[in-house]
Scaffold this motif. Structure first.
Motif, short mmCIF file in Angstrom:
data_model
loop_
_atom_site.label_atom_id
_atom_site.label_comp_id
_atom_site.label_asym_id
_atom_site.label_seq_id
_atom_site.Cartn_x
_atom_site.Cartn_y
_atom_site.Cartn_z
N GLY A 191 -103.46 65.24 32.75
CA GLY A 191 -103.72 63.83 33.05
C GLY A 191 -104.11 63.04 31.81
O GLY A 191 -103.65 61.92 31.61
N ASP A 192 -104.94 63.65 30.94
CA ASP A 192 -105.32 62.97 29.71
C ASP A 192 -104.11 62.75 28.81
O ASP A 192 -103.96 61.67 28.20
N ARG A 195 -100.93 62.49 29.68
CA ARG A 195 -100.04 61.49 30.28
C ARG A 195 -100.57 60.08 30.01
O ARG A 195 -99.81 59.19 29.59
N ARG A 196 -101.85 59.88 30.23
CA ARG A 196 -102.42 58.55 29.99
C ARG A 196 -102.38 58.17 28.52
O ARG A 196 -102.13 57.00 28.18
N GLU A 197 -102.59 59.12 27.63
CA GLU A 197 -102.57 58.82 26.20
C GLU A 197 -101.18 58.43 25.73
O GLU A 197 -101.01 57.49 24.94
N ARG A 206 -98.76 57.09 27.59
CA ARG A 206 -98.46 55.76 28.12
C ARG A 206 -99.17 54.67 27.33
O ARG A 206 -98.61 53.61 27.06
N LYS A 207 -100.42 54.93 26.94
CA LYS A 207 -101.16 53.94 26.18
C LYS A 207 -100.52 53.72 24.81
O LYS A 207 -100.38 52.57 24.36
N VAL A 239 -92.51 62.14 30.58
CA VAL A 239 -93.48 61.04 30.63
C VAL A 239 -93.20 60.05 29.51
O VAL A 239 -93.23 58.82 29.72
N ALA A 289 -92.07 56.16 30.00
CA ALA A 289 -92.91 55.09 29.45
C ALA A 289 -92.10 54.17 28.54
O ALA A 289 -92.29 52.95 28.56
#
Length: 541
Positions: free
Chosen positions: A258-259, A261-263, A265-266, A336, A340
């Motif tokens: 999860g970390d 994936r979010r990183e 995308r950011k 991912v 993105a």
């Protein structure tokens, strides 16, 4: 008396007449008489009547204001009711008109299958001229004609720079003849463009210096019958479900996945907002996350990368990643990243197509990195599988924008089960067209890395659009074609030289002229042609 204090004034002389009257009334001898009391009572009654009447007047005014406000509220409610009923009536009339309308549904066209390029015929060993480009047909004509021989060195230098693109055209030549006759620099660049179309190394800026090109083994044929990219897209969805199942059984994997994936995308979301330094930092962060996944620091299952590639790969000597399987987390993060970047093309590239280029730089950096390649080649098929779903016209798919089947074939998106508006659709296609150009027109001439998606794919996508029969030309194709060309004309001409000029003439002049309806999307191609002519002096038609 002299020197004495002045006499003190009498206090009564400073009192007003009203004060003296009140005092005299109090001190009057008849202040307690019956007549005096009656007089005072009458005065009090009159004052009471005056106060009561004033109060009643104020109260009546208050009641009037309340009534007025109530009437205003009632009027507003009635106006809202009438407006709502009018809207309801209009919607019902539209619904009844739609129910009464009958549309004949045409049969579904077969999937587009690109024609296989003919194998080049062997040439005699004594032939010294470069190979001719493949016979790409545009509007029934061969796009590439026989290249003219190079002009001798003593030819008169009556040429001028062509729009800063490194091409030279004789000033006396008309624009139409310029596509068939060139000076030494443009002829050399056309020969290099020929090599590009055959899959060889790319020479940029039309330089005439030739280098020895190593012949690579013929790749395995691409699977054509079943849309392989669509199959890869389905396999990626299955991989996502598998990763969710793995995460349920492995809390460490769940948290880290999860970390990551979010990183990613950011980082992708910040590519269009900063300068070169910020973009480089985001690229490095994404690369570090992919290396971590590839090194399998967080345990995940292994998968066969061939499942996510158009062509199966056999082991080769030399590459670092040559094992038959890789961590599924690595493929998941590539997916991912691909998703993105495409979202960034759609959300940012639609209203501002120029923002697609830094995203294209990041994609090229990731998929050209040998650390993320497998068996000597890039894993960019993962990105292309998603691109194929959202923008099928780049792969030659076409259909009517007025039917359900046609819209589905050309990538018209649905939101909550309903087709998005035409403006939203065109904005999406604009961002995706610009994004495709940002990926496929990257210059790797000065890089030691291998270009993961060479410009020949840009050429092929353009050819598939402009070869559309006149009766099947759609606004979506025109929007995508415009986005592919605008802001990328210089890179295209640098890659293909004179051949690019002929292709641009076909795309910006001949193709819109064949459109059955001259819509704003069709006319926008002519606008791009006019802008190109003003900025570079290129008269393509």
């Amino acid at each position: 008396m002299a020197g004495s204090s002045p006499a003190r004034p009498n206090g009564n002389q400073w009192a007003s007449s009203s004060s003296r009257s009140v005092i005299s009334d109090i001190l009057a001898g008849d202040r307690n008489s019956e007549a005096r009391h009656r007089l005072l009572i009458e005065a009090a009654r009159r004052e009471h009547e005056r106060v009561r009447e004033e109060a009643e007047r104020v109260y009546q005014e208050h009641l009037l204001r309340q009534e007025q406000e109530r009437l205003v509220e009632e009027r507003k409610k009635e106006e809202e009711r009438i407006r709502a009923e009018e809207q309801l009536a209009a919607e019902r009339r539209k619904l009844n008109a739609l129910k009464a309308k009958k549309i004949e549904i045409p049969p579904v066209l077969p999937d587009f299958e690109p024609a296989k390029a003919p194998s080049p015929a062997p040439k005699p060993a004594s032939t010294a001229s470069p190979s001719q480009p493949p016979a790409t047909q545009v509007n029934g004509k061969t796009l590439f004609e026989k290249q003219p021989e190079l002009q001798p060195a003593s030819a008169p230098a009556a040429s001028k720079p062509f729009g800063g693109f490194g091409q030279t055209l004789t000033s006396a030549q008309p624009a139409t003849a310029a596509l068939k006759q060139s000076t030494p620099a443009s002829a050399a660049s056309s020969q290099l463009a020929t090599s590009n179309l055959l899959g060889n190394n790319i020479q940029v800026n039309g330089t005439a210096t030739a280098t020895t090109i190593a012949k690579s083994p013929t790749p395995a044929p691409v699977q054509q019958g079943a849309d392989r990219l669509a199959v890869i897209h389905k396999n990626l969805k299955e991989l996502r479900k598998s990763m969710l199942d793995q995460a349920k059984a492995n809390q460490a994997l769940k948290a880290r996945m999860g970390d990551m994936r979010r990183e990613i995308r950011k980082c992708v979301g910040q590519l269009t907002g900063g300068g070169a330094g910020v973009n480089r930092q985001q690229n490095n962060t994404i690369a570090a996350l992919l290396r971590e996944a590839l090194e399998n620091r967080v345990q995940s299952q292994l998968v066969d990368p061939n499942t996510f590639l158009v062509e199966s790969r056999a082991p080769v000597q030399g590459p670092t990643n040559n094992d038959p399987q890789v961590p599924s987390l690595f493929i998941y993060l590539l997916n991912v990243f691909a998703k993105a970047t495409i979202s960034q093309f759609i959300n940012e590239g639609g209203p501002r197509p120029e923002t697609a280029d830094p995203v294209g730089v990041c994609i090229a950096a990731v998929f050209s990195d040998p650390a993320f390649a497998w068996r000597g080649a890039s894993m960019i098929d993962i990105l292309l599988a998603k691109f194929r779903i959202v923008c099928p016209v780049l792969w030659g798919y076409r259909g009517s924008e007025k039917t359900e089947q046609g819209r589905a074939r050309i990538g018209w998106w649905k939101d909550n089960g309903r087709w998005v508006t035409e403006q939203v659709h065109f904005d999406r296609m604009t961002g995706l067209g610009a994004g495709f150009a940002a990926i496929s027109l990257r210059n790797f001439a000065s890089s030691k890395k291998q270009n993961p998606y060479p410009p020949r794919h840009y050429w092929a996508a353009m050819a598939k659009i402009v070869n559309t029969p006149s009766g099947e030309i759609s606004n979506t194709q025109c929007v995508v074609l415009k986005a592919m060309i605008q802001n990328y004309e210089e890179k295209f001409i640098h890659a293909y030289g004179t051949a690019a000029l002929a292709a641009l003439r076909t795309a910006l002049v001949e193709f819109p002229a064949r459109a059955p309806v001259k819509s704003s999307a069709v006319n926008s191609l002519q606008v791009v042609h006019d802008l190109l002519r003003k900025s570079t002096g290129a008269a393509l038609g």
